[in-house]
Design a protein around this motif. Sequence first.
Motif, PDB file in Angstrom:
ATOM      1  N   HIS A  73      68.384   8.309  26.406  1.00 33.66           N
ATOM      2  CA  HIS A  73      69.375   6.995  25.750  1.00 33.66           C
ATOM      3  C   HIS A  73      70.857   7.070  25.746  1.00 33.66           C
ATOM      4  N   ASN A  74      71.017   6.081  26.436  1.00 32.53           N
ATOM      5  CA  ASN A  74      73.250   6.155  25.902  1.00 32.53           C
ATOM      6  C   ASN A  74      73.024   4.529  25.492  1.00 32.53           C
ATOM      7  N   VAL A  75      72.819   4.747  24.508  1.00 39.31           N
ATOM      8  CA  VAL A  75      73.551   3.474  24.296  1.00 39.31           C
ATOM      9  C   VAL A  75      74.761   3.132  23.835  1.00 39.31           C
ATOM     10  N   PRO A  76      75.037   1.516  24.174  1.00 37.04           N
ATOM     11  CA  PRO A  76      77.057   1.281  24.016  1.00 37.04           C
ATOM     12  C   PRO A  76      77.092   0.002  23.394  1.00 37.04           C
ATOM     13  N   ALA A  77      78.284   0.430  23.005  1.00 40.55           N
ATOM     14  CA  ALA A  77      78.455  -1.075  21.909  1.00 40.55           C
ATOM     15  C   ALA A  77      80.612  -1.036  22.500  1.00 40.55           C
ATOM     16  N   TRP A  78      81.132  -1.607  22.017  1.00 45.03           N
ATOM     17  CA  TRP A  78      82.511  -1.964  22.806  1.00 45.03           C
ATOM     18  C   TRP A  78      82.793  -3.299  21.896  1.00 45.03           C
ATOM     19  N   ILE A  79      84.259  -2.866  21.761  1.00 41.29           N
ATOM     20  CA  ILE A  79      84.714  -4.411  21.014  1.00 41.29           C
ATOM     21  C   ILE A  79      86.087  -4.294  21.302  1.00 41.29           C
ATOM     22  N   LEU A  80      87.228  -5.266  22.255  1.00 41.98           N
ATOM     23  CA  LEU A  80      88.027  -5.562  22.555  1.00 41.98           C
ATOM     24  C   LEU A  80      88.755  -6.515  21.370  1.00 41.98           C
ATOM     25  N   SER A  81      90.667  -6.545  21.350  1.00 43.14           N
ATOM     26  CA  SER A  81      91.033  -7.411  20.664  1.00 43.14           C
ATOM     27  C   SER A  81      91.238  -8.523  20.708  1.00 43.14           C
ATOM     28  N   ASP A  82      90.482  -9.021  22.121  1.00 41.35           N
ATOM     29  CA  ASP A  82      90.633 -10.338  22.214  1.00 41.35           C
ATOM     30  C   ASP A  82      89.632 -11.038  22.027  1.00 41.35           C
ATOM     31  N   GLY A  83      88.566 -10.175  21.238  1.00 40.44           N
ATOM     32  CA  GLY A  83      87.582 -10.929  21.196  1.00 40.44           C
ATOM     33  C   GLY A  83      86.112 -10.540  21.553  1.00 40.44           C
ATOM     34  N   ARG A  84      86.157 -10.002  22.444  1.00 40.40           N
ATOM     35  CA  ARG A  84      84.903  -9.766  23.089  1.00 40.40           C
ATOM     36  C   ARG A  84      84.284  -8.718  22.972  1.00 40.40           C
ATOM     37  N   GLU A  85      82.626  -8.680  22.805  1.00 39.54           N
ATOM     38  CA  GLU A  85      82.273  -7.313  22.772  1.00 39.54           C
ATOM     39  C   GLU A  85      80.865  -7.228  23.460  1.00 39.54           C
ATOM     40  N   ARG A  86      80.096  -5.913  23.286  1.00 36.61           N
ATOM     41  CA  ARG A  86      78.740  -6.219  24.076  1.00 36.61           C
ATOM     42  C   ARG A  86      78.061  -4.654  23.267  1.00 36.61           C
ATOM     43  N   CYS A  87      77.198  -4.737  23.377  1.00 40.03           N
ATOM     44  CA  CYS A  87      76.400  -3.664  22.726  1.00 40.03           C
ATOM     45  C   CYS A  87      74.832  -3.930  23.612  1.00 40.03           C
ATOM     46  N   SER A  88      74.468  -2.726  24.064  1.00 38.50           N
ATOM     47  CA  SER A  88      72.957  -2.496  24.530  1.00 38.50           C
ATOM     48  C   SER A  88      72.100  -1.279  23.445  1.00 38.50           C
ATOM     49  N   ASP A  89      70.649  -2.150  23.584  1.00 36.92           N
ATOM     50  CA  ASP A  89      69.533  -0.792  23.343  1.00 36.92           C
ATOM     51  C   ASP A  89      69.516   0.130  24.127  1.00 36.92           C
ATOM     52  N   ASP A  90      69.607   0.359  25.426  1.00 42.32           N
ATOM     53  CA  ASP A  90      69.414   0.584  26.540  1.00 42.32           C
ATOM     54  C   ASP A  90      67.829   1.914  26.016  1.00 42.32           C
ATOM     55  N   GLY A  91      66.980   0.621  26.404  1.00 43.98           N
ATOM     56  CA  GLY A  91      65.608   1.423  26.233  1.00 43.98           C
ATOM     57  C   GLY A  91      64.683   1.692  24.859  1.00 43.98           C
ATOM     58  N   GLU A  92      65.746   1.159  23.893  1.00 48.27           N
ATOM     59  CA  GLU A  92      65.042   1.620  22.433  1.00 48.27           C
ATOM     60  C   GLU A  92      64.904  -0.165  21.787  1.00 48.27           C
ATOM     61  N   PRO A  93      64.437  -0.258  20.905  1.00 49.88           N
ATOM     62  CA  PRO A  93      63.042  -1.119  20.433  1.00 49.88           C
ATOM     63  C   PRO A  93      64.408  -1.734  20.376  1.00 49.88           C
ATOM     64  N   SER A  94      64.671  -3.803  20.878  1.00 55.35           N
ATOM     65  CA  SER A  94      65.341  -4.542  20.002  1.00 55.35           C
ATOM     66  C   SER A  94      65.646  -4.242  18.770  1.00 55.35           C
ATOM     67  N   ARG A  95      67.535  -4.243  19.230  1.00 57.52           N
ATOM     68  CA  ARG A  95      68.144  -4.713  17.986  1.00 57.52           C
ATOM     69  C   ARG A  95      68.251  -3.226  16.380  1.00 57.52           C
ATOM     70  N   THR A  96      67.518  -1.986  17.076  1.00 48.29           N
ATOM     71  CA  THR A  96      67.833  -0.822  16.538  1.00 48.29           C
ATOM     72  C   THR A  96      68.778  -0.100  17.374  1.00 48.29           C
ATOM     73  N   ALA A  97      69.441  -0.313  17.910  1.00 46.84           N
ATOM     74  CA  ALA A  97      70.348   0.756  18.350  1.00 46.84           C
ATOM     75  C   ALA A  97      72.381   0.006  18.771  1.00 46.84           C
ATOM     76  N   GLY A  98      72.002  -0.748  19.619  1.00 41.44           N
ATOM     77  CA  GLY A  98      72.888  -1.300  19.970  1.00 41.44           C
ATOM     78  C   GLY A  98      73.989  -1.810  18.641  1.00 41.44           C
TER      79      GLY A  98
END
Length: 215
Positions: free
Chosen positions: A57-82
């Motif tokens: 797995h390569n689990v990403p998460a990012w936050i920008l200063s304009d308020g946008r943000e995103r994350c992904s579990d990349d195949g891990e169980p839901s909400r356990t990684a990203g």
Amino acid sequence: MDQSRQGYKTLAAGIEAVGEFEDRRSRFIAQLAHVESEREAEEFIEKVRARHHDARHNVPAWILSDGRERCSDDGEPSRTAGMPTLDVLRGAGLADVCCVVTRYFGGTLLGPGGLVRAYTAATQAAVADAEDNGNVVEMMLVTPVVCQIPYSAFDRVQHMVAQAGGHVRDTVFAEDVQLTCSFKAGEEEAFVSALTEFANGENLCKVGEPRFGQF
């Protein structure tokens, strides 16, 4: 993140902070970098995926200063990684950052609680690595002010800038002296008023739009 707030922290440009955590032979490697757009975040994610193409797995998460943000579990169980990774970035007050946590599977299932702890710990270790090495920088809402003043007022105006909590960023000597100054947003008002009074009511300043930057 609220763009109207006065500041935030980010990672210095060109720096990659790394933190690791291991649990039952599963290895978690958090890689943290400065990004300023969704495109830059995606580029960093792809860079890490290519580097660790053999990882589970390569689990990403990012936050920008304009308020946008995103994350992904990349195949891990839901909400356990990203989400745990994103929560650490939020909790540290960071923005304009992207973190990718690589997991090399050790053969033993960790369960949801174990995964949350592992992704959290790895991300915290990367943030600590950045802080310990002085690579976390404070971004403030800064207002630029450009002044045209006579040579005779140069020393006095420099002192007024400092008194108001500002910095002189650039000086151009021509017919007059042009000072480019910066102030924390809102603090420029006292300087502009003081200089106008010093100049007997003449406005010698051009005040720019506030923007985020290092102060």
